[in-house]
Design an enzyme around this catalytic site. Structure first.
Site, PDB file in Angstrom:
ATOM      1  N   ARG A 126     -14.975 -27.547   2.830  1.00  3.29           N
ATOM      2  CA  ARG A 126     -15.462 -28.221   1.627  1.00  3.29           C
ATOM      3  C   ARG A 126     -16.869 -27.761   1.241  1.00  3.29           C
ATOM      4  NH1 ARG A 126     -13.160 -33.359  -0.428  1.00  3.29           N
ATOM      5  NH2 ARG A 126     -11.317 -32.990   0.833  1.00  3.29           N
ATOM      6  N   HIS A 178      -5.588 -21.403   2.823  1.00  6.76           N
ATOM      7  CA  HIS A 178      -5.359 -22.856   2.823  1.00  6.76           C
ATOM      8  C   HIS A 178      -4.714 -23.282   1.492  1.00  6.76           C
ATOM      9  CE1 HIS A 178      -6.403 -27.128   2.952  1.00  6.76           C
ATOM     10  NE2 HIS A 178      -6.877 -26.994   4.185  1.00  6.76           N
ATOM     11  N   GLU A 226     -11.461 -35.348  21.367  1.00 11.18           N
ATOM     12  CA  GLU A 226     -12.480 -34.435  20.814  1.00 11.18           C
ATOM     13  C   GLU A 226     -13.680 -35.233  20.290  1.00 11.18           C
ATOM     14  OE1 GLU A 226     -12.452 -31.703  17.151  1.00 11.18           O
ATOM     15  OE2 GLU A 226     -11.541 -30.424  18.667  1.00 11.18           O
ATOM     16  N   GLU A 238     -17.207 -34.220   7.844  1.00 15.88           N
ATOM     17  CA  GLU A 238     -16.781 -34.378   9.239  1.00 15.88           C
ATOM     18  C   GLU A 238     -17.874 -34.931  10.158  1.00 15.88           C
ATOM     19  OE1 GLU A 238     -16.241 -31.749   7.353  1.00 15.88           O
ATOM     20  OE2 GLU A 238     -14.068 -31.591   7.206  1.00 15.88           O
ATOM     21  N   ASP A 245     -12.392 -35.286  13.524  1.00 15.17           N
ATOM     22  CA  ASP A 245     -13.410 -35.686  12.546  1.00 15.17           C
ATOM     23  C   ASP A 245     -12.922 -35.666  11.103  1.00 15.17           C
ATOM     24  OD1 ASP A 245     -13.130 -32.990  12.120  1.00 15.17           O
ATOM     25  OD2 ASP A 245     -14.993 -32.442  13.124  1.00 15.17           O
ATOM     26  N   HIS A 281     -12.079 -22.230   4.264  1.00 10.82           N
ATOM     27  CA  HIS A 281     -11.583 -23.322   3.406  1.00 10.82           C
ATOM     28  C   HIS A 281     -12.523 -24.509   3.329  1.00 10.82           C
ATOM     29  CE1 HIS A 281     -10.701 -26.069   6.747  1.00 10.82           C
ATOM     30  NE2 HIS A 281     -10.372 -24.998   7.419  1.00 10.82           N
TER      31      HIS A 281
HETATM   32  C1  UD1 Z   1      -9.064 -31.505   5.706  1.00 16.65           C
HETATM   33  C2  UD1 Z   1     -10.155 -32.238   6.486  1.00 16.65           C
HETATM   34  C3  UD1 Z   1     -11.029 -31.266   7.258  1.00 16.65           C
HETATM   35  C4  UD1 Z   1     -10.195 -30.319   8.094  1.00 16.65           C
HETATM   36  C5  UD1 Z   1      -9.144 -29.639   7.210  1.00 16.65           C
HETATM   37  C6  UD1 Z   1      -8.268 -28.753   8.043  1.00 16.65           C
HETATM   38  C7  UD1 Z   1     -11.087 -34.298   5.533  1.00 16.65           C
HETATM   39  C8  UD1 Z   1     -11.957 -34.871   4.496  1.00 16.65           C
HETATM   40  N1  UD1 Z   1     -10.992 -32.964   5.553  1.00 16.65           N
HETATM   41  O1  UD1 Z   1      -9.728 -30.744   4.700  1.00 16.65           O
HETATM   42  O2  UD1 Z   1     -11.896 -31.991   8.096  1.00 16.65           O
HETATM   43  O3  UD1 Z   1     -11.033 -29.351   8.655  1.00 16.65           O
HETATM   44  O4  UD1 Z   1      -8.346 -30.663   6.585  1.00 16.65           O
HETATM   45  O5  UD1 Z   1      -7.491 -27.922   7.251  1.00 16.65           O
HETATM   46  O6  UD1 Z   1     -10.495 -35.007   6.290  1.00 16.65           O
HETATM   47  N2  UD1 Z   1      -3.000 -29.377   0.376  1.00 16.65           N
HETATM   48  C9  UD1 Z   1      -1.667 -29.127   0.104  1.00 16.65           C
HETATM   49  N3  UD1 Z   1      -0.790 -29.078   1.146  1.00 16.65           N
HETATM   50  C10 UD1 Z   1      -1.169 -29.257   2.433  1.00 16.65           C
HETATM   51  C11 UD1 Z   1      -2.514 -29.488   2.715  1.00 16.65           C
HETATM   52  C12 UD1 Z   1      -3.420 -29.561   1.670  1.00 16.65           C
HETATM   53  O7  UD1 Z   1      -1.286 -28.958  -1.045  1.00 16.65           O
HETATM   54  O8  UD1 Z   1      -0.312 -29.187   3.327  1.00 16.65           O
HETATM   55  C13 UD1 Z   1      -3.954 -29.443  -0.752  1.00 16.65           C
HETATM   56  C14 UD1 Z   1      -3.821 -30.739  -1.580  1.00 16.65           C
HETATM   57  O9  UD1 Z   1      -4.084 -30.445  -2.919  1.00 16.65           O
HETATM   58  C15 UD1 Z   1      -4.938 -31.605  -1.021  1.00 16.65           C
HETATM   59  C16 UD1 Z   1      -5.992 -30.553  -0.766  1.00 16.65           C
HETATM   60  O10 UD1 Z   1      -5.285 -29.428  -0.256  1.00 16.65           O
HETATM   61  O11 UD1 Z   1      -5.346 -32.616  -1.936  1.00 16.65           O
HETATM   62  C17 UD1 Z   1      -7.110 -30.932   0.170  1.00 16.65           C
HETATM   63  O12 UD1 Z   1      -6.633 -31.519   1.369  1.00 16.65           O
HETATM   64  P1  UD1 Z   1      -7.669 -32.460   2.210  1.00 16.65           P
HETATM   65  O13 UD1 Z   1      -6.995 -32.909   3.455  1.00 16.65           O
HETATM   66  O14 UD1 Z   1      -8.231 -33.505   1.323  1.00 16.65           O
HETATM   67  O15 UD1 Z   1      -8.884 -31.501   2.522  1.00 16.65           O
HETATM   68  P2  UD1 Z   1      -8.979 -30.209   3.434  1.00 16.65           P
HETATM   69  O16 UD1 Z   1      -9.949 -29.286   2.792  1.00 16.65           O
HETATM   70  O17 UD1 Z   1      -7.635 -29.731   3.755  1.00 16.65           O
HETATM   71  N1  UDP Z   2      -4.151 -22.129  11.710  1.00 15.48           N
HETATM   72  C1  UDP Z   2      -2.786 -22.002  11.488  1.00 15.48           C
HETATM   73  N2  UDP Z   2      -2.353 -21.329  10.389  1.00 15.48           N
HETATM   74  C2  UDP Z   2      -3.205 -20.766   9.505  1.00 15.48           C
HETATM   75  C3  UDP Z   2      -4.601 -20.915   9.723  1.00 15.48           C
HETATM   76  C4  UDP Z   2      -5.035 -21.610  10.837  1.00 15.48           C
HETATM   77  O1  UDP Z   2      -1.981 -22.482  12.280  1.00 15.48           O
HETATM   78  O2  UDP Z   2      -2.750 -20.155   8.528  1.00 15.48           O
HETATM   79  C5  UDP Z   2      -4.612 -22.877  12.883  1.00 15.48           C
HETATM   80  C6  UDP Z   2      -5.719 -22.254  13.711  1.00 15.48           C
HETATM   81  O3  UDP Z   2      -5.204 -21.387  14.686  1.00 15.48           O
HETATM   82  C7  UDP Z   2      -6.362 -23.478  14.322  1.00 15.48           C
HETATM   83  C8  UDP Z   2      -6.205 -24.539  13.256  1.00 15.48           C
HETATM   84  O4  UDP Z   2      -5.189 -24.066  12.380  1.00 15.48           O
HETATM   85  O5  UDP Z   2      -5.647 -23.932  15.446  1.00 15.48           O
HETATM   86  C9  UDP Z   2      -7.466 -24.765  12.505  1.00 15.48           C
HETATM   87  O6  UDP Z   2      -7.204 -25.616  11.442  1.00 15.48           O
HETATM   88  P1  UDP Z   2      -8.034 -25.600  10.113  1.00 15.48           P
HETATM   89  O7  UDP Z   2      -8.685 -24.284   9.933  1.00 15.48           O
HETATM   90  O8  UDP Z   2      -7.120 -26.113   9.062  1.00 15.48           O
HETATM   91  O9  UDP Z   2      -9.089 -26.765  10.352  1.00 15.48           O
HETATM   92  P2  UDP Z   2     -10.471 -26.857  11.138  1.00 15.48           P
HETATM   93  O10 UDP Z   2     -10.355 -26.220  12.458  1.00 15.48           O
HETATM   94  O11 UDP Z   2     -11.494 -26.211  10.269  1.00 15.48           O
HETATM   95  O12 UDP Z   2     -10.709 -28.324  11.209  1.00 15.48           O
END
Ligand code: UD1
Ligand code: UDP
Length: 383
Positions: free
Chosen positions: A211, A242, A118, A132, A96, A209
Site C-alpha cells: 500500500r 497482485h 507471528e 500493518e 498484521d 504490491h
Molecule cells: C492485504 C493486507 C496486507 C498484506 C497483503 C498480502 C491489509 C490492510 N492489507 O493487502 O497486509 O500484506 O494483503 O497480499 O490487511 N484483490 C482481488 N482478489 C484477491 C485479492 C485482492 O481482486 O484475491 C483485490 C481487490 O480489489 C481488493 C484489493 O485487491 O479490494 C486489495 O485487497 P486488500 O486485502 O484490501 O489489500 P492488499 O493490498 O491485498
Molecule cells: N506468493 C505466492 N504467489 C505469488 C506471490 C507471492 O504464493 O504470486 C507467496 C510468497 O511466496 C509468500 C507470500 O505469498 O509466501 C507473501 O504474500 P504477499 O506478498 O501477498 O504478502 P506479504 O508477505 O507482503 O504480507
C-alpha cells in the site's frame, strides 16, 4: 479437547497458518476449526486448495478496491455469529493484516482467549508498513498468547510490557510451509514458467504490491526493472502481479510490453516457492518473501526503506534498497555484475525458523491448557 478456531483472510496469512492448521488437525487433544474472512478471495482460495483446507466458516467479505474501514467492519460483524455459535477455547490470528486486528478485537469482545502467531514484529514507524505496523501493535494487548518467531520479536513484546510467561519463541511457520512446497525436478503449474531456460538466463523473481508503495514508488520500481533488463541480455524478470487494481494498472501500463519482463497472474504457493528456488535473486516489498528466500540461499533486494524483519539483513542475505529508481538499479547491477558481492549475499541462512514452528505452537497451546507438562523450548537459529 481444546477447541481452537484459526482465523485468517489473505494469501500470506493462509500460507503461514496452513502448516499450523495441519498440525492442529493431527493432534488428538485438539478440535481444529477454521474461519476464513476471505479478505482476499482468489489469492486465498489458491492456498486453501494447495493445502487441502476446507474452512468451517467463510465470511466472504472481499469487494473490489475495498477500504480499510470496510474490511474492519465486515470482519467484526461476521465474527460475531461465528464466535457466538462456536465458542472456541482459543482463537488464533496471524500477523498484521486488517483481518488479524479485527478478529483479535472480536475475540476480546466475546471474552474468548486469543493467540497471535507471528507476534512482535515492529518497525516503530506507524506508517511503514501501513497499516500493518498499527494492526500488529493493536493486536498485542488483545491476545493472551504471543507466538514470536524470533528472540528479537520477543524483546519487542517485552519492551511493551507483555509478560514473558505469555511469549513463546517458535520460529516462523512460513519455514514449515517450505517443507510442503519445495521439490527437486519440480514442473510448474503455470506453463510460462516451464518455458523459461533457467540455464542460459538469470531470473530475477519479483513482487511489489504494498500500500505505501502505490503510485510513484511503484512507478520508480517499474522503471528500474526496465533499466535492469535493458542492461543485461541474459536477465529475465518474472513478476506475478497482485490482483489489486491499484497495483495492476501501474505495472501493466509500464511493463506490459517490456522485453524479458514476464508479467503473470498470482502464482500458486508451490509455483512461487519453486520459482524462487530457480531464480538468481529476488526483488520484493513482501514480508513473507523476506523470510522464505534467505532460507533458500538467494539474495533479496527489499523495495522498502524500513523492515520489521532485521535478522536476515544482519545476516547479509537481505539488503534494504528502498524505492528510488537509481538505488534499485545500482544494487541490482552490483549483484548481476559483481560475483563476489553475489557470493557474499547468496548464503542460506535460517534466522526465521527450522521448520518446526507449528509443532512448538501446538505444544505451547497444550501447555497453556494443562495438557502438556513442559513449555516448548525456544527456537534458536543455528549458524
Ligand atoms: C492485504 C493486507 C496486507 C498484506 C497483503 C498480502 C491489509 C490492510 N492489507 O493487502 O497486509 O500484506 O494483503 O497480499 O490487511 N484483490 C482481488 N482478489 C484477491 C485479492 C485482492 O481482486 O484475491 C483485490 C481487490 O480489489 C481488493 C484489493 O485487491 O479490494 C486489495 O485487497 P486488500 O486485502 O484490501 O489489500 P492488499 O493490498 O491485498
Ligand atoms: N506468493 C505466492 N504467489 C505469488 C506471490 C507471492 O504464493 O504470486 C507467496 C510468497 O511466496 C509468500 C507470500 O505469498 O509466501 C507473501 O504474500 P504477499 O506478498 O501477498 O504478502 P506479504 O508477505 O507482503 O504480507
Amino acid at each position: 479437547m481444546i477447541k481452537v478456531l484459526s482465523v485468517f483472510g489473505t494469501r500470506p496469512e493462509a500460507i503461514k497458518m496452513a502448516p499450523l492448521v495441519k498440525q492442529l488437525e493431527r493432534d488428538s487433544d485438539i478440535e481444529s476449526k477454521v474461519c476464513v474472512t476471505a479478505q482476499h478471495r482468489d489469492m486465498l482460495d489458491q492456498v486453501l486448495s494447495f493445502f487441502n483446507i476446507i474452512p468451517d466458516y467463510d465470511l466472504d467479505i472481499m469487494t473490489q478496491r475495498q477500504t480499510l474501514s470496510q474490511i474492519t467492519s465486515r470482519v467484526l460483524m461476521g465474527m460475531d455469529d461465528v464466535l457466538d455459535s462456536e465458542r472456541p477455547d482459543l482463537v488464533l490470528v496471524h500477523g498484521d493484516t486488517t483481518t488479524t486486528f479485527a478478529a483479535a478485537l472480536s475475540a476480546y469482545y466475546h471474552k474468548i482467549m486469543a493467540g497471535h502467531v507471528e507476534a512482535g514484529l515492529r518497525t516503530h514507524d506507524k506508517f511503514f508498513p501501513y497499516p500493518e505496523e498499527i494492526n500488529r501493535r493493536l493486536t498485542a494487548p488483545l491476545v493472551d498468547m504471543h507466538f514470536a518467531p524470533t528472540a528479537n520479536a520477543k524483546n519487542n513484546l517485552l519492551s511493551e510490557g507483555i509478560g514473558s510467561d505469555n511469549i513463546f519463541v517458535t520460529g516462523n511457520t512460513v519455514i514449515d510451509a517450505l517443507k510442503w512446497t519445495i521439490r527437486e525436478d519440480y514442473v510448474f503449474e503455470n506453463r510460462a514458467l516451464n518455458d523459461i531456460d533457467y540455464k542460459s538466463h538469470r531470473v530475477i523473481a519479483m513482487t511489489a504490491h504494498r500500500r505505501e508503495n502505490w503510485g510513484e514508488p511503484l512507478e520508480n520500481i517499474c522503471r528500474a526493472v526496465q533499466d535492469i533488463v535493458q542492461s543485461y541480455e541474459d536477465v529475465i524478470v518474472v513478476y506475478p502481479v497482485h490482483l489489486n487494481p491499484a497495483v495492476r494498472d501501474v505495472v501493466y501500463s509500464l511493463l506490459g510490453s517490456t522485453e524479458r519482463v514476464v508479467l503473470l497472474d498470482p502464482l500458486s504457493t508451490v509455483d512461487m516457492h519453486n520459482l524462487v528456488k530457480r531464480s538468481y535473486f529476488v526483488m520484493t516489498d513482501s514480508g513473507g518473501l523476506q523470510e522464505e528466500v534467505p532460507s533458500l540461499g538467494k539474495p533479496v533486494l527489499v523495495l522498502r526503506d524500513v523492515t520489521e524483519r532485521p535478522e536476515a539483513v544482519q545476516a547479509g542475505t537481505v539488503k534494504l534498497v528502498g524505492t528510488d529508481k537509481e538505488e534499485i538499479v545500482k544494487s541490482a547491477k552490483k549483484l548481476l555484475g559483481d560475483g563476489a558481492e553475489y557470493a557474499r549475499m547468496a548464503n542460506a541462512v535460517n534466522p526465521y525458523g527450522d521448520g518446526n514452528a507449528s509443532e512448538r505452537i501446538v505444544q505451547a497451546i497444550k501447555y497453556r491448557f494443562g495438557l502438556a507438562d513442559d513449555k516448548p523450548e525456544d527456537f534458536v537459529p543455528q549458524d
